[in-house]
Design an enzyme around this catalytic site. Structure first.
Site, short mmCIF file in Angstrom:
data_model
loop_
_atom_site.label_atom_id
_atom_site.label_comp_id
_atom_site.label_asym_id
_atom_site.label_seq_id
_atom_site.Cartn_x
_atom_site.Cartn_y
_atom_site.Cartn_z
N TRP A 228 -17.68 16.93 6.15
CA TRP A 228 -17.23 17.92 5.15
C TRP A 228 -16.22 17.26 4.21
CZ3 TRP A 228 -14.61 23.27 6.64
CH2 TRP A 228 -14.67 24.12 5.53
N LYS B 98 -16.64 15.11 15.21
CA LYS B 98 -16.81 16.57 15.17
C LYS B 98 -15.59 17.32 14.60
CE LYS B 98 -20.26 17.17 15.83
NZ LYS B 98 -21.28 16.60 14.88
N SER B 99 -14.75 16.57 13.87
CA SER B 99 -13.56 17.19 13.28
C SER B 99 -13.80 17.73 11.89
CB SER B 99 -12.43 16.14 13.20
OG SER B 99 -12.14 15.63 14.47
N GLY B 100 -15.03 17.54 11.36
CA GLY B 100 -15.30 17.94 9.98
C GLY B 100 -15.34 16.72 9.06
N SER C 156 -18.48 21.78 19.63
CA SER C 156 -19.32 21.10 18.63
C SER C 156 -19.86 19.79 19.20
CB SER C 156 -18.47 20.84 17.38
OG SER C 156 -19.21 20.18 16.40
N ARG D 280 -9.04 18.65 13.88
CA ARG D 280 -9.58 20.01 14.13
C ARG D 280 -9.14 20.44 15.52
NH1 ARG D 280 -16.16 21.37 14.31
NH2 ARG D 280 -15.96 23.63 14.10
N ARG E 146 -24.30 23.12 12.39
CA ARG E 146 -24.56 24.06 13.47
C ARG E 146 -24.05 25.45 13.10
NH1 ARG E 146 -22.05 25.77 18.23
NH2 ARG E 146 -20.11 24.96 17.35
N LYS E 147 -22.74 25.70 13.22
CA LYS E 147 -22.19 27.00 12.86
C LYS E 147 -21.15 26.89 11.75
CE LYS E 147 -22.66 29.64 17.14
NZ LYS E 147 -21.90 30.35 18.18
N GLY E 148 -20.36 25.83 11.80
CA GLY E 148 -19.36 25.62 10.76
C GLY E 148 -18.27 26.68 10.72
N HIS F 129 -14.59 6.36 12.96
CA HIS F 129 -14.10 7.16 14.09
C HIS F 129 -13.24 6.29 15.02
CE1 HIS F 129 -16.40 10.71 13.27
NE2 HIS F 129 -17.55 10.29 13.70
P1 A3P Z 1 -19.95 22.86 14.33
O1 A3P Z 1 -20.74 22.06 15.31
O2 A3P Z 1 -18.83 23.61 14.97
O3 A3P Z 1 -20.81 23.75 13.49
P2 A3P Z 1 -18.33 15.93 11.91
O4 A3P Z 1 -18.78 15.76 10.50
O5 A3P Z 1 -16.96 15.38 12.17
O6 A3P Z 1 -19.35 15.43 12.88
O7 A3P Z 1 -18.14 17.49 12.17
C1 A3P Z 1 -19.27 18.35 12.27
C2 A3P Z 1 -18.79 19.78 12.28
O8 A3P Z 1 -18.35 20.13 10.95
C3 A3P Z 1 -19.89 20.76 12.65
O9 A3P Z 1 -19.24 21.84 13.31
C4 A3P Z 1 -20.41 21.16 11.27
O10 A3P Z 1 -21.12 22.37 11.26
C5 A3P Z 1 -19.09 21.27 10.52
N1 A3P Z 1 -19.26 21.23 9.05
C6 A3P Z 1 -19.86 20.28 8.31
N2 A3P Z 1 -19.86 20.62 7.02
C7 A3P Z 1 -19.24 21.83 6.94
C8 A3P Z 1 -18.95 22.73 5.85
N3 A3P Z 1 -19.30 22.46 4.60
N4 A3P Z 1 -18.31 23.88 6.16
C9 A3P Z 1 -17.94 24.18 7.42
N5 A3P Z 1 -18.19 23.37 8.49
C10 A3P Z 1 -18.84 22.22 8.24
#
Ligand code: A3P
Length: 284
Positions: free
Chosen positions: A47, A42-44, A127, A119, A246-248, A97
């Site tokens: 992304w 859940k650190s991004g 998240s 993050r 989810r929210k990002g 991970h």
């Molecule tokens: P939230 O649940 O806060 O929305 P991971 O890939 O490590 O599982 O992390 C998932 C988190 O990254 C989620 O956060 C997701 O929405 C966010 N995320 C994924 N892609 C993104 C993007 N392009 N821009 C912003 N946040 C993103």
């Protein structure tokens, strides 16, 4: 039905994680050409993966739009992922991970490039709660309160955030290790993509860079079924309970944690993070 964790060397894992992590640690050979994205969940992760993949194709979106993310960069800790990695051609790109003490040792003597994304752990709690409650291959929290307690104890998939970050940050300063944060990506996506492409040794033209940027926005990834997790099988994820994209945003914890939870978190954070240099974490 929700299951318990699989415990390996005191760290809890989802049931999809290989029971054979100890042999993986000793036997897997990282190659100098490998690119490995590592994170606490859940650190991004997805992304930065999307960014790495689009740098790899010089901004051409056809790969990220035609192959699901977990096949582009398989998970080394899952038996199915490992099988795919073994079949990948150089340069391989894969993900993990795993906490550092369980990661294949060969990484530390290779020139493989490792990108670690971190993050604000307060946003990771929020998240994580929304994600893990929908995942069928691990123990599910009934409420954010419950998950919050588990998180502070490290009783969540892949263990303690504090240990994970503390472990991987030992590689800071090595030339094949790049530390980046979710907050940094938010603050200046262009500069972050340039930083990653420089680290990977890929010089992008202005047009290629623009194409990477266009395809890694929250909306672009949310609309891309190869990246938004909608294709995760129902046996693994209950899609009625959560959306991966989810929210990002940065700072959602302020809307979701109570004052008492924030204080309890800060206390543990101060104790566990005392040894790290000031200014290292953008959320501090
Ligand atoms: P939230 O649940 O806060 O929305 P991971 O890939 O490590 O599982 O992390 C998932 C988190 O990254 C989620 O956060 C997701 O929405 C966010 N995320 C994924 N892609 C993104 C993007 N392009 N821009 C912003 N946040 C993103």
């Amino acid at each position: 039905m929700a299951r318990d964790y699989v415990w390996i060397e005191g760290v809890p894992f989802p049931t999809t994680t290989s029971r054979d992590l100890r042999s993986l640690r000793d036997e897997f050979v990282a190659r100098d050409e490998d690119v490995i994205v590592v994170s606490y969940p859940k650190s991004g992760t997805n992304w930065i993966l999307e960014i790495v993949h689009l740098i790899h194709t010089r901004g051409d979106p056809s790969w990220v739009q035609s192959v699901v993310s977990w096949k582009r960069s398989p998970w080394i800790e899952s038996p199915a992922g490992l099988e795919l990695i073994r079949k990948q051609k150089d340069p391989r790109v894969y993900t993990s991970h795993l906490p550092i003490q369980l990661f294949p040792k060969s990484l530390f003597t290779s020139k493989a490039k490792c990108v670690y994304i971190m993050r604000n752990p307060r946003d990771i709690v929020v998240s994580g709660y929304h994600f893990w409650k929908a995942i069928k291959v691990t123990k599910n929290p009934d409420s954010l309160e419950e998950y919050f307690e588990w998180f502070l104890q490290g009783n969540v998939p892949f263990g303690s955030w504090f240990d994970h970050v503390g472990g991987w940050l030992q590689l800071r300063g090595k030339e094949n290790f790049l530390l980046i944060s979710y907050e940094e990506l938010h603050q200046d996506l262009r500069a972050s993509v340039e930083k990653v492409s420089q680290f990977l040794g890929t010089e992008l033209s202005p047009g290629e860079l623009d194409s990477v940027l266009k395809n890694v926005t929250f909306q672009a990834m949310k609309d891309n079924k190869m990246s938004n997790f909608s294709l995760v099988p129902d046996t693994i994820m209950d899609h009625s309970k959560a959306h991966f994209m989810r929210k990002g945003i940065v700072g959602d914890w302020k809307n979701q944690l109570t004052v008492a939870q924030t204080e309890a978190f800060d206390k543990v954070y101060r104790e566990k993070m005392a040894g790290h240099p000031p200014g290292l974490f953008p959320w501090e």
